[in-house]
Write a protein that holds these residues in place. Structure first.
Motif, PDB file in Angstrom:
ATOM      1  N   UNK A  16     -76.759  12.662 -63.681  1.00  0.00           N
ATOM      2  CA  UNK A  16     -77.728  12.225 -62.684  1.00  0.00           C
ATOM      3  C   UNK A  16     -78.322  13.384 -61.890  1.00  0.00           C
ATOM      4  N   UNK A  17     -77.603  14.490 -61.810  1.00  0.00           N
ATOM      5  CA  UNK A  17     -78.109  15.692 -61.137  1.00  0.00           C
ATOM      6  C   UNK A  17     -78.927  16.570 -62.095  1.00  0.00           C
ATOM      7  N   UNK A  18     -78.969  16.179 -63.380  1.00  0.00           N
ATOM      8  CA  UNK A  18     -79.648  16.952 -64.423  1.00  0.00           C
ATOM      9  C   UNK A  18     -79.070  18.369 -64.494  1.00  0.00           C
ATOM     10  N   UNK A  19     -77.756  18.462 -64.310  1.00  0.00           N
ATOM     11  CA  UNK A  19     -77.053  19.741 -64.313  1.00  0.00           C
ATOM     12  C   UNK A  19     -76.346  19.907 -65.662  1.00  0.00           C
ATOM     13  N   UNK A  20     -77.044  20.535 -66.598  1.00  0.00           N
ATOM     14  CA  UNK A  20     -76.534  20.655 -67.963  1.00  0.00           C
ATOM     15  C   UNK A  20     -75.189  21.366 -68.015  1.00  0.00           C
ATOM     16  N   UNK A  21     -75.026  22.438 -67.265  1.00  0.00           N
ATOM     17  CA  UNK A  21     -73.776  23.209 -67.303  1.00  0.00           C
ATOM     18  C   UNK A  21     -72.585  22.352 -66.866  1.00  0.00           C
ATOM     19  N   UNK A  22     -72.725  21.659 -65.757  1.00  0.00           N
ATOM     20  CA  UNK A  22     -71.646  20.779 -65.282  1.00  0.00           C
ATOM     21  C   UNK A  22     -71.427  19.619 -66.238  1.00  0.00           C
ATOM     22  N   UNK A  23     -72.503  19.081 -66.799  1.00  0.00           N
ATOM     23  CA  UNK A  23     -72.419  17.949 -67.722  1.00  0.00           C
ATOM     24  C   UNK A  23     -71.605  18.311 -68.963  1.00  0.00           C
ATOM     25  N   UNK A  24     -71.994  19.373 -69.648  1.00  0.00           N
ATOM     26  CA  UNK A  24     -71.312  19.722 -70.897  1.00  0.00           C
ATOM     27  C   UNK A  24     -69.890  20.230 -70.660  1.00  0.00           C
ATOM     28  N   UNK A  25     -69.586  20.682 -69.453  1.00  0.00           N
ATOM     29  CA  UNK A  25     -68.234  21.165 -69.138  1.00  0.00           C
ATOM     30  C   UNK A  25     -67.195  20.057 -69.241  1.00  0.00           C
ATOM     31  N   UNK A  26     -67.622  18.805 -69.197  1.00  0.00           N
ATOM     32  CA  UNK A  26     -66.694  17.675 -69.286  1.00  0.00           C
ATOM     33  C   UNK A  26     -66.461  17.223 -70.731  1.00  0.00           C
ATOM     34  N   UNK A  27     -67.093  17.897 -71.682  1.00  0.00           N
ATOM     35  CA  UNK A  27     -67.011  17.510 -73.092  1.00  0.00           C
ATOM     36  C   UNK A  27     -66.273  18.562 -73.908  1.00  0.00           C
ATOM     37  N   UNK A  28     -65.600  18.102 -74.950  1.00  0.00           N
ATOM     38  CA  UNK A  28     -64.918  18.971 -75.898  1.00  0.00           C
ATOM     39  C   UNK A  28     -65.936  19.768 -76.706  1.00  0.00           C
ATOM     40  N   UNK A  46     -70.689  21.155 -79.794  1.00  0.00           N
ATOM     41  CA  UNK A  46     -71.258  21.467 -78.482  1.00  0.00           C
ATOM     42  C   UNK A  46     -72.693  21.970 -78.560  1.00  0.00           C
ATOM     43  N   UNK A  47     -73.022  22.784 -79.557  1.00  0.00           N
ATOM     44  CA  UNK A  47     -74.381  23.326 -79.622  1.00  0.00           C
ATOM     45  C   UNK A  47     -75.404  22.209 -79.793  1.00  0.00           C
ATOM     46  N   UNK A  48     -75.211  21.333 -80.755  1.00  0.00           N
ATOM     47  CA  UNK A  48     -76.147  20.226 -80.985  1.00  0.00           C
ATOM     48  C   UNK A  48     -76.188  19.293 -79.780  1.00  0.00           C
ATOM     49  N   UNK A  49     -75.021  19.041 -79.190  1.00  0.00           N
ATOM     50  CA  UNK A  49     -74.917  18.152 -78.035  1.00  0.00           C
ATOM     51  C   UNK A  49     -75.701  18.709 -76.847  1.00  0.00           C
ATOM     52  N   UNK A  50     -75.438  19.965 -76.497  1.00  0.00           N
ATOM     53  CA  UNK A  50     -76.101  20.548 -75.325  1.00  0.00           C
ATOM     54  C   UNK A  50     -77.598  20.713 -75.558  1.00  0.00           C
ATOM     55  N   UNK A  51     -78.012  21.074 -76.770  1.00  0.00           N
ATOM     56  CA  UNK A  51     -79.442  21.195 -77.070  1.00  0.00           C
ATOM     57  C   UNK A  51     -80.146  19.852 -76.933  1.00  0.00           C
ATOM     58  N   UNK A  52     -79.514  18.779 -77.412  1.00  0.00           N
ATOM     59  CA  UNK A  52     -80.110  17.445 -77.311  1.00  0.00           C
ATOM     60  C   UNK A  52     -80.355  17.075 -75.847  1.00  0.00           C
ATOM     61  N   UNK A  53     -79.356  17.255 -75.013  1.00  0.00           N
ATOM     62  CA  UNK A  53     -79.513  16.866 -73.606  1.00  0.00           C
ATOM     63  C   UNK A  53     -80.490  17.789 -72.875  1.00  0.00           C
ATOM     64  N   UNK A  54     -80.503  19.058 -73.219  1.00  0.00           N
ATOM     65  CA  UNK A  54     -81.436  19.998 -72.585  1.00  0.00           C
ATOM     66  C   UNK A  54     -82.885  19.641 -72.926  1.00  0.00           C
ATOM     67  N   UNK A  55     -83.138  19.248 -74.174  1.00  0.00           N
ATOM     68  CA  UNK A  55     -84.507  19.002 -74.633  1.00  0.00           C
ATOM     69  C   UNK A  55     -84.966  17.557 -74.460  1.00  0.00           C
ATOM     70  N   UNK A  56     -84.041  16.597 -74.558  1.00  0.00           N
ATOM     71  CA  UNK A  56     -84.428  15.189 -74.641  1.00  0.00           C
ATOM     72  C   UNK A  56     -84.015  14.323 -73.463  1.00  0.00           C
TER      73      UNK A  56
END
Length: 110
Positions: A16-28, A46-56
């Motif tokens: 909800x904060x659109x904070x990618x770094x904090x978001x992906x830190x909770x994932x394996x 992680x690479x595909x996951x973080x790229x998806x959320x960053x772009x989409x």
């Protein structure tokens, strides 16, 4: 050990904060995302996951998820969410999170 619902809440707050770094830190690093009925993951690693959320996702200024109901059973957290900012109307979704070793390992979105 982090409680599964605490991990899921932290990732929701970061989403909800659109904070990618904090978001992906909770994932394996080996995160898998599923969209049933498709049996194979739609996102893996992680690479595909973080790229998806960053772009989409985090490029959408009105993106916000609100938990309507949460069920916790062991290491599984099930959230019924209302998501705004993806479509003109709110979208109701169910997200099932599997937490392993204090990180979200698998997610199923319905």
């Amino acid at each position: 050990m982090k409680k599964p619902d605490t991990v899921v809440q932290r990732q929701l707050d970061a989403y909800n904060a659109h904070d990618l770094e904090r978001f992906v830190a909770e994932y394996s690093n080996n995160v898998q995302v599923f969209r049933p009925p498709q049996p194979e993951p739609v996102l893996q690693g992680m690479q595909a996951f973080s790229e998806h959320y960053a772009k989409n996702r985090f490029t959408l200024p009105d993106l916000h998820a609100k938990v309507l109901n949460r069920i916790v059973s062991g290491n599984i957290v099930v959230d019924h969410e209302e998501v705004t900012g993806l479509d003109p109307s709110p979208r109701h979704t169910v997200a099932v999170y599997e937490v392993e070793d204090g990180l979200i390992r698998r997610v199923w979105f319905y």
